[in-house]
Design an enzyme around this catalytic site. Structure first.
Site, PDB file in Angstrom:
ATOM      1  N   ASN A  11       0.856  -1.172   0.000  1.00 62.39           N
ATOM      2  CA  ASN A  11       0.000   0.000   0.000  1.00 62.39           C
ATOM      3  C   ASN A  11       0.903   1.236   0.000  1.00 62.39           C
ATOM      4  O   ASN A  11       1.494   1.569   1.022  1.00 62.39           O
ATOM      5  CB  ASN A  11      -0.903  -0.025   1.251  1.00 62.39           C
ATOM      6  CG  ASN A  11      -1.766   1.221   1.363  1.00 62.39           C
ATOM      7  OD1 ASN A  11      -1.779   2.067   0.458  1.00 62.39           O
ATOM      8  ND2 ASN A  11      -2.491   1.357   2.469  1.00 62.39           N
ATOM      9  N   TRP A  12       0.991   1.875  -1.142  1.00 61.06           N
ATOM     10  CA  TRP A  12       1.893   3.039  -1.267  1.00 61.06           C
ATOM     11  C   TRP A  12       1.320   4.298  -0.633  1.00 61.06           C
ATOM     12  O   TRP A  12       1.997   5.317  -0.545  1.00 61.06           O
ATOM     13  CB  TRP A  12       2.225   3.297  -2.749  1.00 61.06           C
ATOM     14  CG  TRP A  12       3.370   2.482  -3.262  1.00 61.06           C
ATOM     15  CD1 TRP A  12       3.997   1.466  -2.594  1.00 61.06           C
ATOM     16  CD2 TRP A  12       4.028   2.607  -4.523  1.00 61.06           C
ATOM     17  NE1 TRP A  12       5.010   0.949  -3.377  1.00 61.06           N
ATOM     18  CE2 TRP A  12       5.044   1.633  -4.565  1.00 61.06           C
ATOM     19  CE3 TRP A  12       3.853   3.438  -5.630  1.00 61.06           C
ATOM     20  CZ2 TRP A  12       5.889   1.474  -5.661  1.00 61.06           C
ATOM     21  CZ3 TRP A  12       4.688   3.285  -6.732  1.00 61.06           C
ATOM     22  CH2 TRP A  12       5.701   2.317  -6.746  1.00 61.06           C
ATOM     23  N   LYS A  13       0.045   4.239  -0.249  1.00 60.96           N
ATOM     24  CA  LYS A  13      -0.623   5.420   0.323  1.00 60.96           C
ATOM     25  C   LYS A  13      -0.419   6.634  -0.608  1.00 60.96           C
ATOM     26  O   LYS A  13      -0.334   6.440  -1.817  1.00 60.96           O
ATOM     27  CB  LYS A  13      -0.124   5.678   1.754  1.00 60.96           C
ATOM     28  CG  LYS A  13      -0.241   4.417   2.614  1.00 60.96           C
ATOM     29  CD  LYS A  13      -0.117   4.647   4.083  1.00 60.96           C
ATOM     30  CE  LYS A  13      -0.312   3.324   4.809  1.00 60.96           C
ATOM     31  NZ  LYS A  13      -0.324   3.454   6.260  1.00 60.96           N
ATOM     32  N   HIS A 100      -9.881   1.074   5.050  1.00 61.40           N
ATOM     33  CA  HIS A 100      -8.606   1.400   5.720  1.00 61.40           C
ATOM     34  C   HIS A 100      -8.855   2.414   6.839  1.00 61.40           C
ATOM     35  O   HIS A 100      -9.646   3.336   6.670  1.00 61.40           O
ATOM     36  CB  HIS A 100      -7.597   1.950   4.701  1.00 61.40           C
ATOM     37  CG  HIS A 100      -6.194   1.937   5.238  1.00 61.40           C
ATOM     38  ND1 HIS A 100      -5.765   2.859   6.166  1.00 61.40           N
ATOM     39  CD2 HIS A 100      -5.160   1.096   5.014  1.00 61.40           C
ATOM     40  CE1 HIS A 100      -4.499   2.585   6.479  1.00 61.40           C
ATOM     41  NE2 HIS A 100      -4.115   1.516   5.801  1.00 61.40           N
ATOM     42  N   GLU A 102      -7.223   4.855   7.822  1.00 60.98           N
ATOM     43  CA  GLU A 102      -6.944   6.255   7.470  1.00 60.98           C
ATOM     44  C   GLU A 102      -8.142   6.887   6.766  1.00 60.98           C
ATOM     45  O   GLU A 102      -8.253   8.110   6.695  1.00 60.98           O
ATOM     46  CB  GLU A 102      -5.668   6.325   6.609  1.00 60.98           C
ATOM     47  CG  GLU A 102      -4.417   6.111   7.464  1.00 60.98           C
ATOM     48  CD  GLU A 102      -3.201   5.603   6.709  1.00 60.98           C
ATOM     49  OE1 GLU A 102      -3.201   5.603   5.464  1.00 60.98           O
ATOM     50  OE2 GLU A 102      -2.234   5.181   7.386  1.00 60.98           O
ATOM     51  N   GLU A 169      -5.535  -4.738  10.615  1.00 62.77           N
ATOM     52  CA  GLU A 169      -4.553  -3.684  10.851  1.00 62.77           C
ATOM     53  C   GLU A 169      -4.912  -2.939  12.137  1.00 62.77           C
ATOM     54  O   GLU A 169      -5.745  -2.016  12.107  1.00 62.77           O
ATOM     55  CB  GLU A 169      -4.550  -2.683   9.691  1.00 62.77           C
ATOM     56  CG  GLU A 169      -4.174  -3.280   8.360  1.00 62.77           C
ATOM     57  CD  GLU A 169      -3.575  -2.237   7.415  1.00 62.77           C
ATOM     58  OE1 GLU A 169      -2.454  -2.451   6.972  1.00 62.77           O
ATOM     59  OE2 GLU A 169      -4.220  -1.205   7.165  1.00 62.77           O
ATOM     60  N   GLY A 175       2.319   2.476  11.155  1.00 67.64           N
ATOM     61  CA  GLY A 175       3.319   3.545  11.147  1.00 67.64           C
ATOM     62  C   GLY A 175       4.003   3.791  12.484  1.00 67.64           C
ATOM     63  O   GLY A 175       4.725   4.775  12.646  1.00 67.64           O
ATOM     64  N   SER A 206       3.219  -1.703  10.434  1.00 66.62           N
ATOM     65  CA  SER A 206       4.662  -1.710  10.737  1.00 66.62           C
ATOM     66  C   SER A 206       5.392  -2.993  10.345  1.00 66.62           C
ATOM     67  O   SER A 206       6.373  -3.370  10.989  1.00 66.62           O
ATOM     68  CB  SER A 206       4.904  -1.416  12.228  1.00 66.62           C
ATOM     69  OG  SER A 206       4.466  -0.119  12.542  1.00 66.62           O
ATOM     70  N   GLY A 227       2.793  -1.050   4.346  1.00 60.32           N
ATOM     71  CA  GLY A 227       2.779   0.365   3.987  1.00 60.32           C
ATOM     72  C   GLY A 227       4.180   0.854   3.690  1.00 60.32           C
ATOM     73  O   GLY A 227       4.761   0.586   2.640  1.00 60.32           O
ATOM     74  N   GLY A 228       4.757   1.564   4.658  1.00 61.06           N
ATOM     75  CA  GLY A 228       6.066   2.210   4.488  1.00 61.06           C
ATOM     76  C   GLY A 228       7.129   1.330   3.819  1.00 61.06           C
ATOM     77  O   GLY A 228       7.781   1.778   2.861  1.00 61.06           O
TER      78      GLY A 228
END
Ligand code: 13P
Length: 245
Positions: A11-13, A100, A102, A169, A175, A206, A227-228
């Protein structure tokens, strides 16, 4: 270490421009020679601006493309700034992330999520359905209650379970560099599987090359939503390698 079929969803967000697509070269090369390539499914969910280009770039590979969200309407409409599942399918997306945290944080309700899932499935997309508790819900021992509600309302009247993957999640893990304790995660995944009649469950929050060995101890997981660490090909590849060696 596993010998299981596993999903690795990136997930590149809200990161990445056209040049970021070059970073996929490493992953394409890696996958070509990876001995366990038939065990894994890689899905990239870039921002919508990159879906079309990414689909074209990955055309001859076994890497799939998804979106990070969609509008709930199955038809075109006057919804400024929105993209519906049919439009995503039209440019070659195969998956869509729905629910999600977010986006839930911005007011997305279980009811809207349910409608999005219905219409995404109708359009022929596979759904990565995110659920998870906040840190205060965890502190108040409400995790199972919250997950139960998210599952019950999010999947209300959904029959096509085969096209759904759940991503657990925990909001506090996203994060933060913190992951759940092994026994807690094992128990939560078991709970989700019981509630959903064995839908596949990914873990997200994470995930990185340093903690993947701990996550790989959870043998009822079907993969990871990353993610990151997914924005750096080396880290993403390391996570996959360490899951299988
Ligand atoms: P991080 O891996 O950056 O914690 O993000 C997880 C996530 O939200 C994936 O959807």
């Amino acid at each position: 270490m596993t010998n299981k079929y596993m999903y690795f969803v990136a997930n590149w967000k809200m990161f990445g421009g056209v040049k970021s697509l070059n970073s996929l070269d490493k992953v394409i090369k890696f996958l070509r020679s990876f001995k366990k390539k038939n065990f894994i499914k890689i899905v990239y969910c870039p921002p919508n601006t990159l879906i079309d280009l990414m689909v074209k770039k990955l055309k001859k590979t076994k890497i799939y493309v998804g979106a990070q969200n969609c509008h709930e309407s199955e038809k075109f409409g006057a919804f400024t700034g929105s993209v519906n599942p049919m439009m995503l399918k039209n440019v070659g997306a195969r998956y869509v992330i729905i629910g999600h945290s977010e986006i839930r944080e911005k007011g997305e309700t279980n009811k809207i999520i349910n409608l999005k899932i219905h219409n995404a499935l109708k359009s022929g997309l596979k759904v990565i359905f995110c659920i998870g508790e906040t840190s205060s819900e965890k502190k108040n021992k409400m995790t199972k209650n919250v997950l139960n509600k998210q599952i019950k309302f999010g999947l209300d009247r959904i029959r096509n379970n085969k096209s759904i993957i759940i991503a657990y999640e925990p909001v506090w893990a996203i994060g933060s560099g913190i992951i759940p304790k092994t026994n807690e995660l094992l128990e939560t995944v078991e709970f989700i599987k019981k509630k959903t009649k064995n839908i596949k469950v990914l873990y997200g929050g994470s995930v990185n090359p340093k903690n993947i060995h701990r996550l790989n101890l959870i043998d009822n997981l079907d993969g990871y939503l990353i993610g990151g660490a997914s924005q750096e090909s080396k880290k993403f590849i390391d996570i996959i390698k360490k899951t299988y060696n």
